[in-house]
Design a protein around this motif. Structure first.
Motif, short mmCIF file in Angstrom:
data_model
loop_
_atom_site.label_atom_id
_atom_site.label_comp_id
_atom_site.label_asym_id
_atom_site.label_seq_id
_atom_site.Cartn_x
_atom_site.Cartn_y
_atom_site.Cartn_z
N ILE A 189 34.66 50.52 46.90
CA ILE A 189 35.47 49.52 47.59
C ILE A 189 35.02 48.11 47.22
CG2 ILE A 189 36.01 48.58 49.90
CD1 ILE A 189 36.10 51.52 50.90
N LEU A 190 33.71 47.94 47.11
CA LEU A 190 33.17 46.63 46.70
C LEU A 190 33.67 46.26 45.31
CD1 LEU A 190 31.24 44.28 47.35
CD2 LEU A 190 29.37 45.65 46.42
N ASN A 191 33.67 47.23 44.40
CA ASN A 191 34.17 46.98 43.05
C ASN A 191 35.65 46.64 43.04
OD1 ASN A 191 32.71 47.31 40.34
ND2 ASN A 191 31.61 48.70 41.71
N PHE A 192 36.40 47.33 43.88
CA PHE A 192 37.82 47.04 43.96
C PHE A 192 38.07 45.61 44.43
CE2 PHE A 192 40.99 50.29 43.12
CZ PHE A 192 40.21 51.38 42.83
N ILE A 193 37.26 45.14 45.37
CA ILE A 193 37.45 43.76 45.86
C ILE A 193 37.16 42.78 44.73
CG2 ILE A 193 36.70 42.05 47.56
CD1 ILE A 193 35.96 44.40 49.40
N ARG A 194 36.15 43.11 43.93
CA ARG A 194 35.80 42.24 42.81
C ARG A 194 36.92 42.16 41.77
NH1 ARG A 194 29.85 44.84 42.31
NH2 ARG A 194 28.74 43.45 43.73
N PHE A 195 37.67 43.25 41.64
CA PHE A 195 38.69 43.30 40.58
C PHE A 195 40.11 43.30 41.13
CE2 PHE A 195 34.86 44.87 38.46
CZ PHE A 195 34.86 44.05 37.34
N THR A 196 40.27 42.74 42.31
CA THR A 196 41.60 42.58 42.88
C THR A 196 41.78 41.13 43.32
OG1 THR A 196 41.62 44.86 43.66
CG2 THR A 196 43.19 43.37 44.71
N GLU A 197 42.96 40.62 43.06
CA GLU A 197 43.24 39.27 43.56
C GLU A 197 44.35 39.33 44.60
OE1 GLU A 197 43.69 36.27 40.48
OE2 GLU A 197 42.21 37.40 39.31
N TRP A 198 44.13 38.60 45.66
CA TRP A 198 45.11 38.56 46.73
C TRP A 198 46.02 37.35 46.52
CZ3 TRP A 198 40.81 41.31 47.14
CH2 TRP A 198 40.84 42.49 47.90
N PRO A 199 47.29 37.48 46.87
CA PRO A 199 48.20 36.34 46.67
C PRO A 199 47.81 35.16 47.56
CG PRO A 199 49.22 38.03 48.04
CD PRO A 199 47.93 38.59 47.55
N ALA A 200 48.01 33.96 47.06
CA ALA A 200 47.68 32.78 47.85
C ALA A 200 48.65 32.69 49.02
CB ALA A 200 47.76 31.52 46.97
N ALA A 201 48.15 32.95 50.17
CA ALA A 201 48.91 32.80 51.43
C ALA A 201 50.19 33.61 51.47
CB ALA A 201 49.21 31.33 51.72
#
Lengths: 204, 658
Positions: A50-62
């Motif tokens: 899960i930590l790796n996924f957060i590192r390699f995922t970008e969330w849309p700006a707002a």
């Protein structure tokens, strides 16, 4: 009779002890030959995924009212529903960790109301005797419709019912399937490196 | 997968039981180390790591394969599923345990051993590794007098066999360690209401959370009230003595409880406080007392703990605590000529502990520690309100002990490990005792583990034994500690991904057991326990065990009292409708045995059933429990006679998260 038995047992034990001490003190070579038995517990490994996924995922700006952490000190929020062990492992692994400068905060998700505040949500499959959540996966996915939350579960068919990442075991290894279309429609940008490592989950 | 999580997590906890470290303390560091390493790994590397194959099964019995003791782990889920009302309800399901309840206290029968007037002083009860047995009676509270609401328990670790090499006195036949819930478990508020019979009503409000800064807190309050039964006979001796043959009893089995619990932690600091008060109406016929007898047990403690790394692979932990115990009884016992008798007891103790734990490469580890307890005040009184000249001499003393301990775990060969531990207890009252424990653990195959265990334990005489409160008893200056030695062979085998079995053979010798205020009795027990457990992928959970045990009273060359030869237990839990309704049932069999007066008590089989719906609606969940479904009647031994156990009863529970 009892006395005899105990004397015998004591002798056996003393022999074992003597043997043990002899081997123990004998040489470092023995000790080094003995590999540190690497017991890898699944929640720790899942937490690392899960930590790796957060590192390699970008969330849309707002996007969808669900911004990336707004200020540098605002955390990525990881919600866990129905898995106490994973909750512990995530709290442990995220301590002191930062992703793109943001800290990570792990919460125990008790109801669907907690979900929109999350960037990541792990939803335990229902019905197990150890799942103490009152939250059901279809309700959770319903509550998250259109909201960019990176959802994880081991529930079979998760990616076909609106979830993003399905975790499963293949032999001794932990694997995952990604619903790339779902992620894209939510505005989540998952790094191609993760997509390349994904594989189809076995049919439920 | 979350089942896998459970399996492996418990395995790690169990490894720390090996080390003699309370798992809740050591586990964070074990994880911290693993977590740091795992956090730095890239996904490609993670995918190469072997994760224990579980294929959707959780074998928590199997997960404790590595422990040099016979350990049973029960969880919050079990407590919810089976509707356990007290700690004793949980212990009833553990192999080798049988419980007797005289409606005042509940008493542990542990591997064939139980005694009249034994206030569980030979089974140690701990919360988060903190000793709950008080220094006056050494009473291990497992019934309604236990100071923590069972709803707040996250995990129960039941360790059978000697535990003095780690825990000191009273871990004579076993230890029960309770891990309470934390803020993270609640993540908000929870309110619970129970209605039924025993408890008639119980209400609880709890709140807890973990903040982004890492502060974790929990606070909880419980109030419970039970009327109990009310058709008991008065003792004939009382009728004769008082000349009131037609006297009636109104209420004699009621229970009133108040409990508070608070916990807070931040990084390596932790503080915890608990308070529990239980008032109990005491059955006149069991204690040969005038109706209206009642007594209150009050327990409280506060502790603070700090821990941290002193080297990358070494941790240091310090703990300090203050404990309070108070007992206040109102009786009119036969032994005092039916005078109003008012016994009291109170104690205040300080306890400090320092532990150093180092892990080496290749899986070796070392634990060093010292525990110091200072019983600032140990006080008992026994006033005869009708004839003060018959009052007992008040006792007001203090005492202390210092106990260094060590444990070394050595990986001899890859599949073979040895565990060597010992503790030296030195008491201000004059007792000194070294208790060793050793275990040889062999992973014979990937599915089979064998263990050879030897351990000793001891129990120092308690204050009541030094200064008797029984009429006609006088202090015995020659009391010595009781000694116990135990050998055990354990085999654990994974039959399939979903089934596992375990077998235990043990032989225990106890010397100088204190009965009637003298080291008068030796006991020998030989026994075997067989267990079969399963967690099927469809959510069905099965836990069964069978025990054969033979306990001899060597002093009288007879079979020990209240020691059944056979015990059988089945716990079965399954989803019955969709994924939200679960049915859980338990069966318990206890074979015939004698009571303490030597007359036979019949065998019994009892069954309980709980249906639980979660969620019932939104954040509401509900369960209904039926206890003793078949309304079986059987008698349990009490100190002086016997008592029929409670009839069928039901409890409805409603819980809401907010």
């Amino acid at each position: 009779m009892h006395r005899l038995r105990s004397t015998f047992l004591r002798s056996v034990l003393q022999a074992c002890l003597a043997l043990g001490l002899a081997v123990a003190t004998q040489s470092e070579a023995v000790a080094q030959r003995a590999p540190a038995s690497a017991v890898l517990d699944a929640p720790s490994v899942t937490a690392a995924y899960i930590l790796n996924f957060i590192r390699f995922t970008e969330w849309p700006a707002a996007a969808g009212g669900k911004p990336v952490p707004a200020t540098p000190e605002a955390p990525y929020v990881i919600g866990v529903a129905g898995n106490r062990e994973l909750l512990d492992a995530l709290i442990q692994i995220t301590e002191g960790q930062r992703v793109r400068g943001h800290p990570l905060h792990v919460i125990n998700v008790k109801s669907t109301d907690d979900l929109p505040a999350c960037h990541v949500a792990y939803l335990a499959p229902p019905g197990g005797p150890y799942n103490d959540t009152t939250l059901r996966i279809p309700d959770a996915l319903q509550a998250l419709q259109g909201i960019p939350v990176l959802t994880f579960s081991t529930a079979p068919g998760f990616t076909r019912s609106g979830g993003v990442v399905q975790l499963f075991q293949e032999g001794q290894h932990l694997r995952f399937e990604i619903a790339a279309d779902t992620a894209r429609s939510l505005g989540l940008t998952i790094h191609s490196r993760l997509l390349a490592l994904a594989r189809p989950a076995p049919a439920p | 997968m979350h089942q896998a999580a459970r399996y492996l997590r418990l395995r790690i906890h169990a490894n720390h039981l090996v080390l003699g470290i309370f798992p809740f303390l050591a586990a964070p560091y074990a994880f911290a180390e693993t977590a740091d390493k795992l956090a730095s790994l890239e996904l490609e590397k993670l995918m190469e790591l072997p994760v224990e194959t579980v294929s959707g099964v959780s074998k928590y019995e199997q997960s404790i394969r590595q422990a040099p003791a016979s350990v049973t782990v029960l969880t919050a889920a079990d407590i919810r599923n089976y509707g356990w009302r007290t700690l004793s309800d949980a212990l009833r399901t553990a192999p080798g345990f049988h419980i007797r309840n005289d409606r005042f206290y509940e008493y542990v029968g542990n591997r064939g051993y139980t005694r009249a007037y034994d206030y569980n002083s030979r089974t140690l009860v701990l919360i988060n590794g903190h000793r709950i047995n008080d220094p006056i009676y050494q009473l291990g509270a497992i019934g309604t007098d236990f100071l923590l609401d069972p709803d707040l328990i996250e995990r129960i670790e039941i360790i059978r066999g000697p535990g003095s090499s780690v825990y000191g006195s009273s871990a004579f036949y076993g230890a029960v360690n309770i891990i309470p819930k934390k803020g993270r478990d609640l993540a908000g508020g929870q309110a619970a209401l129970a209605l039924g019979s025993s408890p008639d009503t119980k209400g609880r409000v709890s709140y807890g959370d973990r903040t982004p800064s890492g502060v974790e807190y929990l606070i909880s309050a419980t109030v419970a009230d039970s009327h109990g039964e009310s058709d008991f006979a008065l003792p004939d001796s009382w009728r004769t003595a008082t000349g009131r043959p037609d006297a009636k009893i109104s209420s004699e089995d009621g229970t009133r409880q108040q409990q508070l619990y608070a916990h807070a932690s931040y990084r390596g600091f932790e503080t915890e406080a608990a308070y529990g008060r239980r008032e109990k109406d005491v059955l006149p016929n069991v204690y040969n007392t005038y109706p209206g007898a009642h007594a209150a047990d009050t327990r409280a403690y506060w502790l603070a703990r700090a821990s941290g790394h002193v080297q990358p692979d070494a941790t240091l932990e310090a703990k300090t605590s203050i404990d309070y115990y108070d007992y206040d009884g109102h009786f009119m016992p036969e032994g005092y000529g039916f005078h109003r008798f008012h016994p009291t007891a109170s104690s205040v103790s300080l306890n400090h502990e320092l532990r150093y734990h180092q892990t080496f490469t290749d899986g070796h580890s070392l634990l060093l520690g010292t525990e110091i307890q200072n019983n600032l005040r140990l006080k008992t009184t026994g006033k005869d309100l009708d004839d003060p000249s018959q009052s007992l001499m008040p006792v007001n003393v203090s005492s202390s002990y210092v106990s260094p301990f060590a444990q070394f775990d050595y990986q001899l060969l890859d599949p073979l490990r040895i565990s060597l531990g010992g503790r030296y207890d030195s008491y201000s009252t004059g007792e000194d005792r070294f208790t060793p424990r050793t275990g040889l653990i062999w992973d014979a195959t990937s599915a089979t583990t064998l263990k050879l265990l030897y351990g000793e334990s001891f129990r120092v005489p308690n204050l009541e034994e030094r200064y008797p409160t029984e009429p006609g008893s006088s202090a015995n200056p020659n009391l010595r500690p009781e000694i116990n030695r135990s050998w055990e062979l354990v085999a654990e085998h994974q039959l399939s991904p979903t089934w596992s079995a375990d077998a235990h053979v043990y032989h225990t010798q106890s010397f100088g057991l204190i009965i009637n205020y003298a080291n008068s009795t030796d006991y020998t027990t030989t026994g075997t326990e067989l267990g079969l457990n399963s967690y099927l992928t469809n959510g069905i959970l099965i836990r069964t065990s069978g025990t054969w045990q033979n306990t001899r009273d060597e002093s009288t060359d007879s079979h020990a009292a209240d020691s059944p030869h056979l015990l059988g237990k089945v716990n079965f839990s399954a989803p019955v409708y969709s994924d939200w309704l679960r049915a859980s049932t338990e069966l318990q069999y206890v074979s015939k045995r004698d009571d303490f007066t030597g007359s036979e008590l019949g065998e019994y089989l009892t069954a309980n059933l709980t249906l639980r719906a979660a969620p019932l609606w939104r954040s509401w969940s509900a369960s209904i429990s039926l206890y003793n479904i078949a309304d079986a009647h059987w008698s349990e031994a009490t100190n002086a006679s016997r008592i029929t156990t409670p009839p069928r009863s039901a409890v409805l529970r409603i819980t809401r998260d907010f």
